[in-house]
Design a protein around this motif. Structure first.
Motif, PDB file in Angstrom:
ATOM      1  N   UNK A  80       3.909  19.416 -50.923  1.00 10.09           N
ATOM      2  CA  UNK A  80       4.876  18.359 -51.231  1.00 10.09           C
ATOM      3  C   UNK A  80       4.178  17.152 -51.857  1.00 10.09           C
ATOM      4  N   UNK A  81       2.999  16.799 -51.340  1.00 10.52           N
ATOM      5  CA  UNK A  81       2.251  15.657 -51.866  1.00 10.52           C
ATOM      6  C   UNK A  81       1.859  15.879 -53.314  1.00 10.52           C
ATOM      7  N   UNK A  82       1.375  17.088 -53.618  1.00  9.65           N
ATOM      8  CA  UNK A  82       0.946  17.361 -54.986  1.00  9.65           C
ATOM      9  C   UNK A  82       2.137  17.482 -55.937  1.00  9.65           C
ATOM     10  N   UNK A  83       3.257  18.002 -55.437  1.00  5.68           N
ATOM     11  CA  UNK A  83       4.458  18.079 -56.264  1.00  5.68           C
ATOM     12  C   UNK A  83       4.958  16.683 -56.603  1.00  5.68           C
ATOM     13  N   UNK A  84       4.863  15.763 -55.634  1.00  4.38           N
ATOM     14  CA  UNK A  84       5.255  14.383 -55.877  1.00  4.38           C
ATOM     15  C   UNK A  84       4.340  13.747 -56.914  1.00  4.38           C
ATOM     16  N   UNK A 211     -11.550   3.703 -59.073  1.00  9.07           N
ATOM     17  CA  UNK A 211     -11.935   4.576 -57.972  1.00  9.07           C
ATOM     18  C   UNK A 211     -11.199   5.890 -58.139  1.00  9.07           C
ATOM     19  N   UNK A 212     -11.811   6.829 -58.806  1.00  9.22           N
ATOM     20  CA  UNK A 212     -11.133   8.070 -59.149  1.00  9.22           C
ATOM     21  C   UNK A 212     -10.707   8.866 -57.924  1.00  9.22           C
ATOM     22  N   UNK A 213     -11.582   8.973 -56.944  1.00  7.43           N
ATOM     23  CA  UNK A 213     -11.273   9.785 -55.767  1.00  7.43           C
ATOM     24  C   UNK A 213     -10.081   9.209 -55.012  1.00  7.43           C
ATOM     25  N   UNK A 214     -10.079   7.902 -54.804  1.00  9.87           N
ATOM     26  CA  UNK A 214      -9.003   7.279 -54.045  1.00  9.87           C
ATOM     27  C   UNK A 214      -7.686   7.352 -54.807  1.00  9.87           C
ATOM     28  N   UNK A 215      -7.727   7.132 -56.117  1.00 11.93           N
ATOM     29  CA  UNK A 215      -6.506   7.181 -56.910  1.00 11.93           C
ATOM     30  C   UNK A 215      -5.898   8.576 -56.892  1.00 11.93           C
ATOM     31  N   UNK A 216      -6.741   9.588 -56.962  1.00 13.49           N
ATOM     32  CA  UNK A 216      -6.227  10.954 -56.919  1.00 13.49           C
ATOM     33  C   UNK A 216      -5.576  11.245 -55.578  1.00 13.49           C
ATOM     34  N   UNK A 217      -6.190  10.783 -54.510  1.00 15.99           N
ATOM     35  CA  UNK A 217      -5.672  11.064 -53.178  1.00 15.99           C
ATOM     36  C   UNK A 217      -4.311  10.423 -52.958  1.00 15.99           C
ATOM     37  N   UNK A 218      -4.147   9.178 -53.458  1.00 19.43           N
ATOM     38  CA  UNK A 218      -2.895   8.485 -53.177  1.00 19.43           C
ATOM     39  C   UNK A 218      -1.808   8.815 -54.194  1.00 19.43           C
ATOM     40  N   UNK A 219      -2.105   9.683 -55.170  1.00 26.39           N
ATOM     41  CA  UNK A 219      -1.057  10.167 -56.051  1.00 26.39           C
ATOM     42  C   UNK A 219      -0.849   9.355 -57.307  1.00 26.39           C
ATOM     43  N   UNK A 220      -1.698   8.379 -57.582  1.00 29.67           N
ATOM     44  CA  UNK A 220      -1.539   7.584 -58.785  1.00 29.67           C
ATOM     45  C   UNK A 220      -1.795   8.404 -60.041  1.00 29.67           C
ATOM     46  N   UNK A 221      -1.100   8.038 -61.113  1.00 29.35           N
ATOM     47  CA  UNK A 221      -1.248   8.801 -62.346  1.00 29.35           C
ATOM     48  C   UNK A 221      -2.305   8.217 -63.266  1.00 29.35           C
ATOM     49  N   UNK A 222      -2.751   6.990 -63.009  1.00 34.13           N
ATOM     50  CA  UNK A 222      -3.673   6.330 -63.918  1.00 34.13           C
ATOM     51  C   UNK A 222      -2.961   5.744 -65.118  1.00 34.13           C
ATOM     52  N   UNK A 223      -1.621   5.699 -65.056  1.00 35.36           N
ATOM     53  CA  UNK A 223      -0.832   5.178 -66.173  1.00 35.36           C
ATOM     54  C   UNK A 223      -0.091   3.893 -65.820  1.00 35.36           C
ATOM     55  N   UNK A 224      -0.098   3.525 -64.541  1.00 36.38           N
ATOM     56  CA  UNK A 224       0.721   2.417 -64.075  1.00 36.38           C
ATOM     57  C   UNK A 224       0.509   1.119 -64.822  1.00 36.38           C
ATOM     58  N   UNK A 225      -0.740   0.667 -64.931  1.00 34.31           N
ATOM     59  CA  UNK A 225      -1.008  -0.620 -65.569  1.00 34.31           C
ATOM     60  C   UNK A 225      -0.781  -0.582 -67.079  1.00 34.31           C
ATOM     61  N   UNK A 226      -1.006   0.576 -67.697  1.00 33.31           N
ATOM     62  CA  UNK A 226      -0.738   0.668 -69.135  1.00 33.31           C
ATOM     63  C   UNK A 226       0.764   0.564 -69.398  1.00 33.31           C
TER      64      UNK A 226
END
Length: 264
Positions: A80-84, A211-226
């Motif tokens: 469920x986490x990864x699908x989200x 922080x790549x590891x933390x961002x991946x864990x919490x589900x961030x896409x890396x697109x938010x600020x852009x």
């Protein structure tokens, strides 16, 4: 398709100017092709990780590796986490695509900025209480902006999410709204982890993570600020980020007052 080949410029007349223009065009096309290639590689990379998790956990359940209900719930929670995370990534990509297509229409209305900020913050009360964060508000009630409520909420959510997420329990967040002559300034300052100086110039780039590891864990896409940067610019504003590693971050959003917006 070989953009490294340049037309030799032998004169400064019309033919020479044409050769220079041709080389400039080839360089521009080459740069755009490289950007598209990098973007597609990043998208593929971002999709690959959650998809591999979903496939692996699902296969483990189907193969009978899971021995009891507790383990099965654990695996289903991970799926469920990864699908989200996939859902968020696709949503962010669609937002970016819409914003970069012309025209991108905003439904602008007058917004009482201070009250709007307080209304958005209500949703964060439980997590602020849970993390025992010291939230301080200093909001000038006068600023009225002409903006898209849905997009403004998206901007604030992203900024508040980051401030809360990266501030440790017991830390502080200070939200200030200041009225100027032609614009108003929102500052969100936290006592969180901060951003290394080397990362600051790239923090609003697509897929960029400190922080790549933390961002991946919490589900961030890396697109938010852009996305936030694009939304702020579409509303004739600008966003700036100041930060010191291990000391905290300040996000500054400057938007025109409603009179200035209407006059323009």
């Amino acid at each position: 398709g070989d953009y490294d080949i340049q037309v030799e410029v032998r004169s400064h007349d019309e033919i020479g100017k044409l050769a220079i223009a041709f080389n400039d065009m080839a360089n521009s096309i080459h740069l755009e092709e490289e950007r598209k290639k990098e973007f597609l590689e990043n998208v593929a990379h971002e999709l690959r990780t959650p998809l591999s998790y979903v496939k692996g956990y699902t296969q483990a359940i189907l193969d009978g590796v899971v021995k009891n209900d507790e383990e099965q719930r654990k695996y289903l929670h991970l799926i469920s986490r990864e699908a989200l995370r996939l859902q968020r990534l696709v949503g962010d990509l669609m937002d970016l695509s819409k914003m970069e297509s012309a025209p991108f229409l905003l439904n602008k209305t007058p917004i009482a900025y201070a009250q709007f900020i307080e209304d958005v913050l209500v949703k964060y009360e439980p997590i602020i209480k849970e993390k025992q964060l010291d939230l301080k508000l200093d909001l000038d009630p006068d600023p009225i902006i002409f903006g898209d409520e849905g997009r403004m909420e998206q901007i604030l959510h992203n900024i508040f999410d980051n401030a809360i997420q990266y501030t440790d329990s017991g830390g502080a967040i200070h939200i200030t709204l200041i009225q100027h002559k032609d614009d108003c300034e929102l500052l969100v300052t936290d006592t969180g982890n901060g951003i290394p100086e080397a990362d600051l110039p790239y923090i609003m780039n697509r897929f960029y993570r400190v922080n790549k590891a933390r961002s991946r864990f919490d589900g961030g896409s890396g697109l938010g600020l852009s996305i936030v940067k694009k939304l702020v610019e579409l509303q004739n504003g600008k966003i700036e980020i100041e930060s010191k590693e291990k000391r905290g971050t300040t996000v500054r959003v400057i938007l025109p007052n409603i009179k200035e917006e209407w006059n323009s």
